[in-house]
Enzyme design. Sequence first.
Site, PDB file in Angstrom:
ATOM      1  N   ARG A   1       0.850  -1.181   0.000  1.00  0.00           N
ATOM      2  CA  ARG A   1       0.000   0.000   0.000  1.00  0.00           C
ATOM      3  C   ARG A   1       0.890   1.237   0.000  1.00  0.00           C
ATOM      4  NH1 ARG A   1      -3.087   3.133   3.988  1.00  0.00           N
ATOM      5  NH2 ARG A   1      -4.979   3.914   3.007  1.00  0.00           N
TER       6      ARG A   1
ATOM      7  N   LYS B   1      -6.405   3.851   8.412  1.00  0.00           N
ATOM      8  CA  LYS B   1      -6.850   4.021   7.024  1.00  0.00           C
ATOM      9  C   LYS B   1      -7.543   5.378   6.912  1.00  0.00           C
ATOM     10  CE  LYS B   1      -7.907   1.044   4.071  1.00  0.00           C
ATOM     11  NZ  LYS B   1      -7.500   0.541   2.763  1.00  0.00           N
TER      12      LYS B   1
ATOM     13  N   SER C   1     -12.509  -2.639  -2.750  1.00  0.00           N
ATOM     14  CA  SER C   1     -13.069  -2.208  -1.472  1.00  0.00           C
ATOM     15  C   SER C   1     -14.556  -1.916  -1.633  1.00  0.00           C
ATOM     16  CB  SER C   1     -12.393  -0.912  -0.999  1.00  0.00           C
ATOM     17  OG  SER C   1     -11.023  -1.125  -0.778  1.00  0.00           O
TER      18      SER C   1
END
Lengths: 216, 216
Positions: B46, B144, B115
Amino acid sequence: MTDSSATDPGGWHTYLVTQESVSAGRSTLEVVDAALEGGVDVIQLREKDASARCRYELGLELRERTAAAGVPLIVNDRVDLALAIEADGVHVGQSDLPVGVARDLLGPDAIVGCSASTVADAKRAEADGADYLGVGAVYATSSKDVDPDESGVGPARIASVVDAVSIPVIGIGGITAENASPVVEAGAAGVAVISEITAADDPKAASERLATAVHR
Amino acid sequence: MTDSSATDPGGWHTYLVTQESVSAGRSTLEVVDAALEGGVDVIQLREKDASARCRYELGLELRERTAAAGVPLIVNDRVDLALAIEADGVHVGQSDLPVGVARDLLGPDAIVGCSASTVADAKRAEADGADYLGVGAVYATSSKDVDPDESGVGPARIASVVDAVSIPVIGIGGITAENASPVVEAGAAGVAVISEITAADDPKAASERLATAVHR
């Protein structure tokens, strides 16, 4: 992909980089339509603040318009986005994917441009297979990610880079119709601008003024 | 690409998402090495704050390590980066490139995750060809891009999504060894975490604890 000699960066005199956040409340589509009417030679989809989804959707629209105008479309940074919208190529910076990786993913016919602010960066980008260089910031500028206190590398840096490489050099950063001539006299094939066109009262007229300044 | 049944998201019980900025001063490579020793089933690169160049260089290292461990490697958001490092697939959010575009660019054998925080998002992602869903944030989380005031969608949302789709569901957001069981009991194939592993005193032990909690 845009056919014809329009995709030769050596013929790119005026190069518009889009950024809706400095477009005086207009949409990028509106600015691009006006700039295409005003005769810009190439469009780069930048929009650093927008999500990938937004850039993809905007990119599909820009692809239609630029294809209709016979003007090449380059995507800033994202090779996947360039592939997805069938752009003519990509423009990468020193902190983006390497030129060689972009070339591998896009293939030999795509245009790969690279930002370079020094002669060393420029020579490396050429060796890695870049088709053209964006060199700057030539003058102080507020619209790119450049320290506003810095005065820019100046037309002299353009001349140094042009001496050092064989691929076309495009000057970028703080360029206007008023200060474009020294950039071209230093050997640049053309000039890239954001706000000189996007933030102008009349983006079409600003595009024409810039082209006149470059050809003068 | 990672061969074998390791690339079936239905078998991903523990899923590590990397983020060096919440890794207690350790490098992501160090955290990943420990997590692989601790038995995580999949790694997602990420590193939202890092440049594409940094993510590319890190990605090449992660590809070597995950391949040696027989563990799949997924790239967040960037399809070009996934192609460049020969990752097993990509994970896109609602503001990234669409699932169908990612699939077209990566091909039929790649893994495309998406997602989804709602049943509607989940059904659309499945229809567009996603191989698995990341559903959350299940619990409140700070690591997040989620409003820290929000309490999370809860295990009940996992159950709703699992009822509505046929592809594996991975719970994400605020999940720890202590609160993972209800997520799996709600039908999730597994759980994805960042800080539960990356910020742990001992990332290997944290990975093992999480696996034990999921299998309990």
